[in-house]
Design an enzyme around this catalytic site. Structure first.
Site, mmCIF file in Angstrom:
data_model
loop_
_atom_site.group_PDB
_atom_site.id
_atom_site.type_symbol
_atom_site.label_atom_id
_atom_site.label_comp_id
_atom_site.label_asym_id
_atom_site.label_seq_id
_atom_site.Cartn_x
_atom_site.Cartn_y
_atom_site.Cartn_z
ATOM 1 N N GLY A 83 -4.337 -4.519 -4.286
ATOM 2 C CA GLY A 83 -5.325 -3.535 -4.697
ATOM 3 C C GLY A 83 -4.611 -2.251 -5.048
ATOM 4 O O GLY A 83 -4.097 -1.564 -4.184
ATOM 5 N N HIS A 84 -4.525 -1.962 -6.337
ATOM 6 C CA HIS A 84 -3.834 -0.746 -6.765
ATOM 7 C C HIS A 84 -4.861 0.306 -7.171
ATOM 8 O O HIS A 84 -5.664 0.083 -8.073
ATOM 9 C CB HIS A 84 -2.890 -1.049 -7.927
ATOM 10 C CG HIS A 84 -1.705 -1.884 -7.522
ATOM 11 N ND1 HIS A 84 -0.961 -2.614 -8.402
ATOM 12 C CD2 HIS A 84 -1.152 -2.089 -6.306
ATOM 13 C CE1 HIS A 84 0.017 -3.230 -7.742
ATOM 14 N NE2 HIS A 84 -0.083 -2.938 -6.473
ATOM 15 N N GLN B 52 2.169 -5.763 -3.281
ATOM 16 C CA GLN B 52 2.555 -5.845 -1.868
ATOM 17 C C GLN B 52 3.886 -5.110 -1.640
ATOM 18 O O GLN B 52 4.238 -4.257 -2.433
ATOM 19 C CB GLN B 52 2.623 -7.301 -1.379
ATOM 20 C CG GLN B 52 1.249 -7.975 -1.283
ATOM 21 C CD GLN B 52 0.815 -8.676 -2.563
ATOM 22 O OE1 GLN B 52 1.613 -9.248 -3.265
ATOM 23 N NE2 GLN B 52 -0.458 -8.609 -2.861
ATOM 24 N N ASP C 194 0.808 -1.224 0.000
ATOM 25 C CA ASP C 194 0.000 0.000 0.000
ATOM 26 C C ASP C 194 0.838 1.269 0.000
ATOM 27 O O ASP C 194 0.456 2.266 0.608
ATOM 28 C CB ASP C 194 -0.980 0.011 1.192
ATOM 29 C CG ASP C 194 -1.865 -1.204 1.180
ATOM 30 O OD1 ASP C 194 -2.413 -1.503 0.115
ATOM 31 O OD2 ASP C 194 -1.989 -1.873 2.226
ATOM 32 N N LYS D 228 1.717 2.347 -4.947
ATOM 33 C CA LYS D 228 2.383 1.887 -6.176
ATOM 34 C C LYS D 228 1.516 2.101 -7.403
ATOM 35 O O LYS D 228 2.034 2.410 -8.474
ATOM 36 C CB LYS D 228 2.748 0.396 -6.063
ATOM 37 C CG LYS D 228 3.835 0.112 -5.046
ATOM 38 C CD LYS D 228 4.203 -1.353 -5.011
ATOM 39 C CE LYS D 228 3.065 -2.242 -4.531
ATOM 40 N NZ LYS D 228 2.673 -2.029 -3.129
#
Ligand code: IMP
Ligand code: MG
Length: 423
Positions: free
Chosen positions: A40-41, A224, A13, A16
């Site tokens: 989750g981007h 990650q 988080d 990225k």
């Protein structure tokens, strides 16, 4: 030619998604090489918010080829959902903009169920996984009982393999007191989605190889972060893949000498979701972020744990990944603070240490040693150049990058694509 690996320098988080979106502008191909839909981007383009889980964030730029490499584990139902969501936002997916490795392993519902049951049975010792079945799916891969995407396209072979797999998974589920999986329904569901994604599945080693031969540039987008790496992270409070730079090679089949530079993304402070030691965790920082509505997980919605910037961690991340350049994100999160703390070392059993211990039990005993920095108490979210940042904000950036040991390349001052400063 400079192929880029982007890694997270903290616990994930790090923002990225936004950095990838920015770097994608400079490259032709974007490759995901590890993780699954635990990632989750978040990318905001023209006020529209996209959350990407399996598909590389590069998909939002026209004319870029995205590749999901062999090192990724794929829940095809979740993948199809993501493809459909993107299509609803006018981002059409086809084999011109997305290719997926036939060697990538599949995630099945029994992986999710086993993930959940393991967590429940661990009680207070739980890892705090995303419960997406990531650990059990990688477990099957390493135990050589996994099933790959290429096999999904061969119905007879797939049926045979899945039958054996379900048989064993049902023994495990029964052991946990759970209902068994119904083989036939699962088989049909997977074969059906397999047909939908068939045109995208190929040997992506060759795709990427040919792109490199043709002089195209590649961005490897990490998911990650460094301290969630299964080998180098805070084991067992980690994810089940290699999130550090080396994972880009094994997870895509690209040789190491093809990597030109490594960019590390880090927040101007630190966050962590899930369990496990977090030396600089701090209630003041958490209260500040959550009161602004920030730091809630994009996949699970969980409130993230928050703390001060930890340079002991990021320095080790620089060593592990060979980070050349840094992207510091979420600087604006700190705008209101009069004073900031930066962890420069840990104290462990009376001794000062400058690298994190590899044992989590020891890490849990580490007490941060802080340096103080003056705040800037001014909004940075409208700054569009480094010079427009308040002097104290620049001083803070210099401090955290020097302590980490790499050059500052980019600063994020908000979620949108425009709120990015190139240094
Ligand atoms: P898993 O990857 O679902 O097995 O979760 C293992 C650990 O990694 C948990 O602490 C999760 O919260 C964390 N984790 C997994 N994916 C992400 C991510 O994309 N960002 C932050 N933490 C993550
Ligand atoms: Mg995330």
């Amino acid at each position: 030619m400079a192929n880029i690996v982007l890694v997270g320098a903290q616990w994930g988080d790090e923002g990225k998604g936004k950095v990838i979106d920015y770097l994608t502008d400079e490259v032709d191909v974007v490759v995901r090489s590890q993780g699954g839909n635990n990632a989750g981007h978040t990318v905001v383009v023209d006020e529209k918010k996209y959350i990407l889980r399996l598909i590389p964030s590069g998909i939002l730029r026209k004319g870029k080829l995205c590749v999901i490499g062999n090192g990724v584990v794929i829940d095809p139902i979740a993948l199809w959902e993501e493809i459909s969501e993107l299509a609803a936002h006018d981002v059409k997916i086809n084999s011109k903009n997305l290719l997926i490795s036939e060697c990538a392993h599949l995630v099945f519902p029994f992986h999710r169920m086993i993930d959940e049951q393991r967590e429940v049975s661990k009680g207070a010792q739980k890892i705090g996984t995303t419960r997406r079945g990531i650990g059990p799916a990688y477990g099957d891969k390493i135990a050589r009982v996994g099933i790959r995407l290429g096999e999904l396209l061969q119905p007879e072979l797939f049926k045979e393999k899945l039958q054996a797999r379900v048989k064993e998974a049902n023994l495990v589920l029964r052991g946990f007191g759970q209902k068994p999986i119904i083989f036939k329904a699962l088989l049909n569901q997977y074969l059906e989605v397999g047909e939908k994604i068939r045109p995208l599945i190929t040997n992506t080693v060759l795709t990427v190889h040919r792109a490199m031969i043709a002089g195209k540039e590649i961005l490897f987008e990490g998911a990650q972060g460094t301290f969630l790496d299964v080998d180098h992270g805070t084991y067992p409070y980690v994810t089940s893949s290699n999130t550090t730079a080396g994972g880009a090679c094994t997870g895509s089949g690209v040789p190491p000498h093809r990597i030109g530079r490594v960019v590390g993304a880090m927040k101007a402070y630190t966050t962590r979701v899930g369990e496990g030691p977090f030396p600089t965790q701090d209630a003041v920082v958490a209260e500040l972020m959550h009161s602004m509505g920030r730091e809630y997980g994009s996949v699970t919605g969980r409130a993230r744990r928050c703390g001060w910037f930890d340079s002991v961690a990021t320095r080790y991340a620089q060593i592990l990944n060979g980070i050349d350049e840094l992207a510091v994100t979420n600087l604006d999160g700190l705008d209101s603070l009069p004073r900031l703390k930066v962890c420069v070392a840990y104290k462990l059993e009376g001794k000062k240490i400058e690298v994190p211990p590899t044992c989590v039990q020891q890490l849990a005993k580490c007490v941060p040693i802080y340096a103080e920095a003056a705040g800037w108490q001014k909004s940075t979210s409208d700054a569009r150049s480094y010079e427009e940042l308040p002097p104290n904000a620049r001083e803070y950036l210099r401090l955290i990058c020097d302590l980490t040991g790499a050059k500052l390349k980019l600063v994020g001052v908000g979620q949108s694509r425009a709120q990015t400063i190139l240094v």
